[in-house]
Design an enzyme around this catalytic site. Structure first.
Site, mmCIF file in Angstrom:
data_model
loop_
_atom_site.group_PDB
_atom_site.id
_atom_site.type_symbol
_atom_site.label_atom_id
_atom_site.label_comp_id
_atom_site.label_asym_id
_atom_site.label_seq_id
_atom_site.Cartn_x
_atom_site.Cartn_y
_atom_site.Cartn_z
ATOM 1 N N LYS A 84 0.869 -1.185 0.000
ATOM 2 C CA LYS A 84 0.000 0.000 0.000
ATOM 3 C C LYS A 84 0.901 1.229 0.000
ATOM 4 C CE LYS A 84 -4.395 0.279 0.491
ATOM 5 N NZ LYS A 84 -5.247 -0.232 -0.597
ATOM 6 N N THR A 108 -3.422 -5.426 0.556
ATOM 7 C CA THR A 108 -2.835 -4.092 0.736
ATOM 8 C C THR A 108 -3.701 -3.283 1.696
ATOM 9 O OG1 THR A 108 -3.962 -3.063 -1.136
ATOM 10 C CG2 THR A 108 -1.867 -4.131 -1.603
ATOM 11 N N ASP A 109 -4.996 -3.602 1.739
ATOM 12 C CA ASP A 109 -5.853 -2.898 2.694
ATOM 13 C C ASP A 109 -5.425 -3.201 4.134
ATOM 14 O OD1 ASP A 109 -8.304 -1.199 3.117
ATOM 15 O OD2 ASP A 109 -8.774 -2.947 4.355
ATOM 16 N N ARG A 126 29.798 34.385 -6.864
ATOM 17 C CA ARG A 126 28.439 34.147 -7.361
ATOM 18 C C ARG A 126 27.556 33.665 -6.220
ATOM 19 N NH1 ARG A 126 28.527 28.157 -10.443
ATOM 20 N NH2 ARG A 126 29.369 27.051 -8.650
ATOM 21 N N HIS A 180 20.313 28.176 -10.356
ATOM 22 C CA HIS A 180 21.096 29.288 -10.908
ATOM 23 C C HIS A 180 20.480 30.634 -10.561
ATOM 24 C CE1 HIS A 180 23.393 26.381 -13.134
ATOM 25 N NE2 HIS A 180 22.321 25.929 -13.764
ATOM 26 N N ASN A 231 21.540 22.747 -9.237
ATOM 27 C CA ASN A 231 22.192 24.052 -9.103
ATOM 28 C C ASN A 231 21.142 25.115 -9.431
ATOM 29 O OD1 ASN A 231 23.972 26.151 -8.977
ATOM 30 N ND2 ASN A 231 25.431 25.326 -10.470
ATOM 31 N N GLN A 274 30.222 20.658 -7.100
ATOM 32 C CA GLN A 274 30.756 19.300 -6.921
ATOM 33 C C GLN A 274 31.637 19.235 -5.670
ATOM 34 O OE1 GLN A 274 30.390 20.858 -9.836
ATOM 35 N NE2 GLN A 274 30.311 19.439 -11.576
ATOM 36 N N PHE A 292 33.410 29.714 -9.804
ATOM 37 C CA PHE A 292 33.412 28.656 -10.827
ATOM 38 C C PHE A 292 34.235 29.160 -12.010
ATOM 39 C CE2 PHE A 292 31.489 25.987 -14.231
ATOM 40 C CZ PHE A 292 31.842 24.760 -13.696
HETATM 41 O O1 URC Z 1 29.237 24.358 -9.558
HETATM 42 C C1 URC Z 1 29.088 24.228 -10.786
HETATM 43 N N1 URC Z 1 29.413 23.032 -11.372
HETATM 44 C C2 URC Z 1 29.273 22.821 -12.718
HETATM 45 O O2 URC Z 1 29.601 21.714 -13.245
HETATM 46 C C3 URC Z 1 28.765 23.886 -13.491
HETATM 47 N N2 URC Z 1 28.488 24.024 -14.821
HETATM 48 C C4 URC Z 1 27.995 25.282 -15.007
HETATM 49 O O3 URC Z 1 27.623 25.751 -16.120
HETATM 50 N N3 URC Z 1 27.961 25.954 -13.819
HETATM 51 C C5 URC Z 1 28.435 25.113 -12.865
HETATM 52 N N4 URC Z 1 28.592 25.250 -11.512
#
Ligand code: URC
Length: 306
Positions: free
Chosen positions: A17, A62-63, A184, A255, A253, A227, A167
């Site tokens: 369930k 399942t009930d 950023r 943005h 991410n 990463q 970055f």
């Molecule tokens: O932290 C980031 N990792 C990426 O692999 C990546 N690629 C991207 O366009 N911006 C970022 N920022």
């Protein structure tokens, strides 16, 4: 094309369930407590007769699984996702003969106690916009051979830092237009799941401790990429808790693009951004110990498809 002539047989299967919405109120004192969860159960075992000839004699409906989810919230209690999940999984494997494996997946929705005239109210909450806590408990086998796996985690913890993120130095080809940056906004809606090596854990304290370790690392690391931040967050968790074998994370991410105010002759010194919701970079990683015990069925989800 060669026609296949092999016998047709039943492959892997499970049933249960899904998404029981259980709300458990503790009201033994004037100050009530609430646990608001979504719990899914899936049973594995000898269910061939049901699929092949429609024989239900091994099938706990399942009930009934739904009724059990609600009944156990009272009789066994629902204080932590993990302990409640263990109670359910062990019940199915230990007490229901044809069942040799049970998977319980859980989510908890957090409620914040409202404050009235400066005092926390006893029985009124507002829904928190926080992350959703999750767990997945699997129990397999009977008696001494029984094995147990517990995963805890959260979904959608939204976290943002307004500086301390860079970055640059990335690989470029003919279609690369991204500008390198040394400052950023970094934001994500983090999903994480970690696997314990034991079921003897102070679930709430460790949950809060994992979250705190991850948040601290996100905040304090001068990040060169999401990463790197993700790895550092996972590492912080494994450093803090020797009984966690691995942690998997998924981080969109989110943005934040600097908005072009130059067309209005307005200066924008990293102050105004367009929070774009899609597309988004999706960074995913597992941080694990080299000597982690075998994950066994820990990650086998309840859904056969997907
Ligand atoms: O932290 C980031 N990792 C990426 O692999 C990546 N690629 C991207 O366009 N911006 C970022 N920022």
């Amino acid at each position: 094309m060669t026609d296949l002539t092999g016998k047709i047989v039943l492959g892997s299967n499970q049933y249960g369930k899904a998404e029981n919405r259980v709300v458990r109120i503790y009201r033994d004192s004037p100050r009530h407590e609430i646990h608001d969860i979504n719990v899914s159960s899936a049973l594995r075992g000898n269910f061939s007769p049901a699929h092949l000839v429609g024989d239900q004699s091994n099938v706990l409906p399942t009930d009934t699984q739904k009724q059990t989810a609600y009944a156990y919230a009272k009789t066994k209690g629902l204080l932590h996702l993990e302990s409640y999940g263990l109670d359910l999984a062990r019940h199915y494997v230990d007490d229901v003969d044809p069942v040799d494996g049970a998977r319980i997946e859980l989510e908890e929705y957090a409620w914040a106690r409202v404050v009235v005239d400066g005092v926390e109210h006893d029985h009124t909450w507002t829904r928190k916009g926080e992350e959703t806590r999750t767990s997945a408990v699997t129990v397999e086998g009977k008696g001494d051979a029984q094995r147990t796996w517990v995963i805890s985690g959260f979904k959608e913890m939204v976290i943002l830092k307004s500086t301390g993120s860079e970055f640059h130095g990335f690989l470029e080809d003919d279609l690369t237009v991204l500008e390198p940056t040394t400052d950023r906004v970094m934001a994500t809606s983090l999903t994480a799941q970690w696997r314990y090596t034991t079921a003897d854990v102070e679930w709430d304290a460790v949950y809060e401790g994992v979250k705190a370790a991850m948040i601290e690392r996100f905040a304090n690391l001068q990040s060169l990429a999401l990463q790197q931040t993700l790895y550092a967050m996972g590492e912080a968790v494994l450093e803090k808790y020797p009984f966690i074998a691995e942690i998997s994370m998924s981080a969109p991410n989110k943005h934040h693009f600097l908005y072009d105010l130059g067309k209005f002759d307005i200066e924008n010194n990293l102050e105004v951004f367009n929070a774009d919701d899609r597309p988004y970079g999706l960074i995913q990683a597992t941080v694990e110990r080299e000597d982690a015990p075998d994950a066994g069925s820990a990650w086998r989800t309840y859904s056969v498809v997907g």
